[in-house]
Design an enzyme around this catalytic site. Structure first.
Site, mmCIF file in Angstrom:
data_model
loop_
_atom_site.group_PDB
_atom_site.id
_atom_site.type_symbol
_atom_site.label_atom_id
_atom_site.label_comp_id
_atom_site.label_asym_id
_atom_site.label_seq_id
_atom_site.Cartn_x
_atom_site.Cartn_y
_atom_site.Cartn_z
ATOM 1 N N THR A 52 60.856 -3.423 56.246
ATOM 2 C CA THR A 52 61.514 -2.463 57.135
ATOM 3 C C THR A 52 63.027 -2.628 57.167
ATOM 4 O OG1 THR A 52 61.320 -3.896 59.077
ATOM 5 C CG2 THR A 52 59.470 -2.408 58.619
ATOM 6 N N ASP A 53 63.651 -1.603 57.707
ATOM 7 C CA ASP A 53 65.090 -1.678 57.962
ATOM 8 C C ASP A 53 65.301 -2.245 59.361
ATOM 9 O OD1 ASP A 53 64.544 0.402 59.777
ATOM 10 O OD2 ASP A 53 65.411 1.951 58.491
ATOM 11 N N ALA A 54 66.520 -2.228 59.842
ATOM 12 C CA ALA A 54 66.836 -2.824 61.145
ATOM 13 C C ALA A 54 66.124 -2.125 62.299
ATOM 14 C CB ALA A 54 68.345 -2.800 61.380
ATOM 15 N N VAL A 97 61.566 0.617 60.619
ATOM 16 C CA VAL A 97 60.981 1.699 59.822
ATOM 17 C C VAL A 97 60.933 1.231 58.367
ATOM 18 C CG1 VAL A 97 61.348 4.071 59.010
ATOM 19 C CG2 VAL A 97 61.828 3.475 61.396
#
Length: 153
Positions: free
Chosen positions: A22-24, A27
């Site tokens: 995921t990103d920060a 997601v």
């Protein structure tokens, strides 16, 4: 190689989303979807008795992705359990085409069409798929029209 698993015709493989995917914001990062798709295709091949190391060692071939189209519909998120399907939509002597889907609890998140070529493992030039491997893939894919079986090269 072992015989094909009858459940392999339209298999679904389950994978959990981890932090590393995921990103920060939690997601799934867009490039990670390719890894889920690749893992499912590799797991599907193994489920029908086509293992990649023996494929290279015994037959001198590897599969490589030559084309991919992805339709992102909804995001996956941290700790989601994803279902990734693999369906062979065409197979020729040199390449095969797949349709794949990623879902979460029955909700469609992504569709992809993927083209894989059979290559000589040393030269990375097109090479016919070994007959034994092609037969396993056809058996697992189920009934396909004659046009789908041979005209996709």
């Amino acid at each position: 190689m072992t015989g094909p698993d009858p459940a392999a015709r339209n298999p679904s493989f389950r994978y959990r989303v981890y932090w590393e995917d995921t990103d920060a914001g939690g997601v799934v990062y867009h490039a990670r979807y390719l890894q889920f798709l690749e893992r499912a295709r590799s797991d599907w091949l193994a489920s029908i008795g086509v293992h990649q190391v023996p494929l290279r060692e015994r037959h001198g071939v590897v599969f490589a992705i030559t084309k991919m189209a992805i339709d992102f519909r909804k995001p996956a998120r941290l700790e989601d359990e994803l279902s990734v399907t693999v369906a062979v939509i065409a197979i020729g002597r040199l390449r095969m085409d797949f349709e794949q889907r990623i879902e979460r609890d029955g909700e469609l998140l992504l569709t992809a069409t993927v083209q894989a070529a059979c290559l000589d493992a040393e030269r990375f030039a097109p090479k016919r798929t070994p007959a034994e491997v092609r037969e396993r893939i056809l058996a697992a894919a189920g009934a396909m029209t004659p046009a789908e079986r041979g005209t996709r090269d």
